[in-house]
Write a protein that holds these residues in place. Structure first.
Motif, PDB file in Angstrom:
ATOM      1  N   ALA A 176     -36.807  54.371 -15.191  1.00 21.71           N
ATOM      2  CA  ALA A 176     -35.986  53.768 -14.138  1.00 21.71           C
ATOM      3  C   ALA A 176     -34.758  53.091 -14.731  1.00 21.71           C
ATOM      4  N   GLU A 177     -34.967  52.363 -15.814  1.00 24.27           N
ATOM      5  CA  GLU A 177     -33.840  51.686 -16.459  1.00 24.27           C
ATOM      6  C   GLU A 177     -32.806  52.695 -16.956  1.00 24.27           C
TER       7      GLU A 177
ATOM      8  N   ALA B 106     -33.698  55.946  -9.881  1.00 27.84           N
ATOM      9  CA  ALA B 106     -34.095  54.741 -10.619  1.00 27.84           C
ATOM     10  C   ALA B 106     -34.997  53.861  -9.756  1.00 27.84           C
ATOM     11  N   GLN B 107     -34.618  53.658  -8.504  1.00 30.10           N
ATOM     12  CA  GLN B 107     -35.430  52.836  -7.612  1.00 30.10           C
ATOM     13  C   GLN B 107     -36.802  53.461  -7.370  1.00 30.10           C
TER      14      GLN B 107
ATOM     15  N   ARG C  93     -37.899  43.208 -13.666  1.00 29.65           N
ATOM     16  CA  ARG C  93     -39.297  43.622 -13.494  1.00 29.65           C
ATOM     17  C   ARG C  93     -39.919  44.016 -14.832  1.00 29.65           C
TER      18      ARG C  93
ATOM     19  N   PHE D  34     -40.892  52.044 -15.481  1.00 30.07           N
ATOM     20  CA  PHE D  34     -39.735  51.182 -15.675  1.00 30.07           C
ATOM     21  C   PHE D  34     -38.765  51.656 -16.749  1.00 30.07           C
TER      22      PHE D  34
ATOM     23  N   THR E 282     -29.291  47.212  -8.876  1.00 26.92           N
ATOM     24  CA  THR E 282     -30.516  47.979  -9.121  1.00 26.92           C
ATOM     25  C   THR E 282     -30.941  47.829 -10.579  1.00 26.92           C
TER      26      THR E 282
ATOM     27  N   GLU F 232     -32.329  44.357 -11.229  1.00 21.08           N
ATOM     28  CA  GLU F 232     -33.665  44.202 -10.652  1.00 21.08           C
ATOM     29  C   GLU F 232     -34.721  44.894 -11.513  1.00 21.08           C
ATOM     30  N   ILE F 233     -34.409  46.096 -11.982  1.00 19.42           N
ATOM     31  CA  ILE F 233     -35.360  46.830 -12.825  1.00 19.42           C
ATOM     32  C   ILE F 233     -35.606  46.066 -14.123  1.00 19.42           C
ATOM     33  N   ARG F 234     -34.541  45.585 -14.732  1.00 17.82           N
ATOM     34  CA  ARG F 234     -34.705  44.826 -15.984  1.00 17.82           C
ATOM     35  C   ARG F 234     -35.496  43.556 -15.776  1.00 17.82           C
TER      36      ARG F 234
ATOM     37  N   ALA G 168     -38.952  53.047 -10.485  1.00 17.87           N
ATOM     38  CA  ALA G 168     -39.393  51.649 -10.595  1.00 17.87           C
ATOM     39  C   ALA G 168     -40.531  51.370  -9.622  1.00 17.87           C
TER      40      ALA G 168
END
Length: 86
Positions: free
Chosen positions: A55-56, A43-44, A83, A52, A76, A79-81, A47
């Motif tokens: 990644a989510e 996921a990281q 972004r 994204f 994590t 943070e993705i959400r 991203a």
């Protein structure tokens, strides 16, 4: 081994080779579906390369798999959400 694959994926991520890093984490997940550390690191990696939505998805899977690092996986995902909303 899983440890070697994780180490390689993390090393490639650190060098900015996100495609190779993602491939390593995918290989781990083929053999060990639901392995939360690989899900989270994938996921990281996705991203970092701007993917994204994917990644989510993998971050959600890491959270669902939980384990001893559940808080890290939730961070994590958060943070993705954040972004995605930018």
């Amino acid at each position: 081994s899983v440890g070697a694959g994780m180490g390689l994926g993390n090393s490639e991520y650190g060098r900015g080779d996100y495609a190779a890093s993602a491939a390593d984490f995918h290989r781990i997940l083929v053999r060990h579906p639901g392995f939360a550390p690989a899900l989270n690191n994938l996921a990281q990696t996705l991203a970092a390369s701007g993917e994204f939505a994917a990644a989510e998805h993998y971050a959600e899977e890491a959270v669902a798999a939980a384990g001893p690092h559940e808080k890290v996986y939730a961070e994590t995902l958060q943070e993705i959400r954040s972004r995605i909303k930018r």
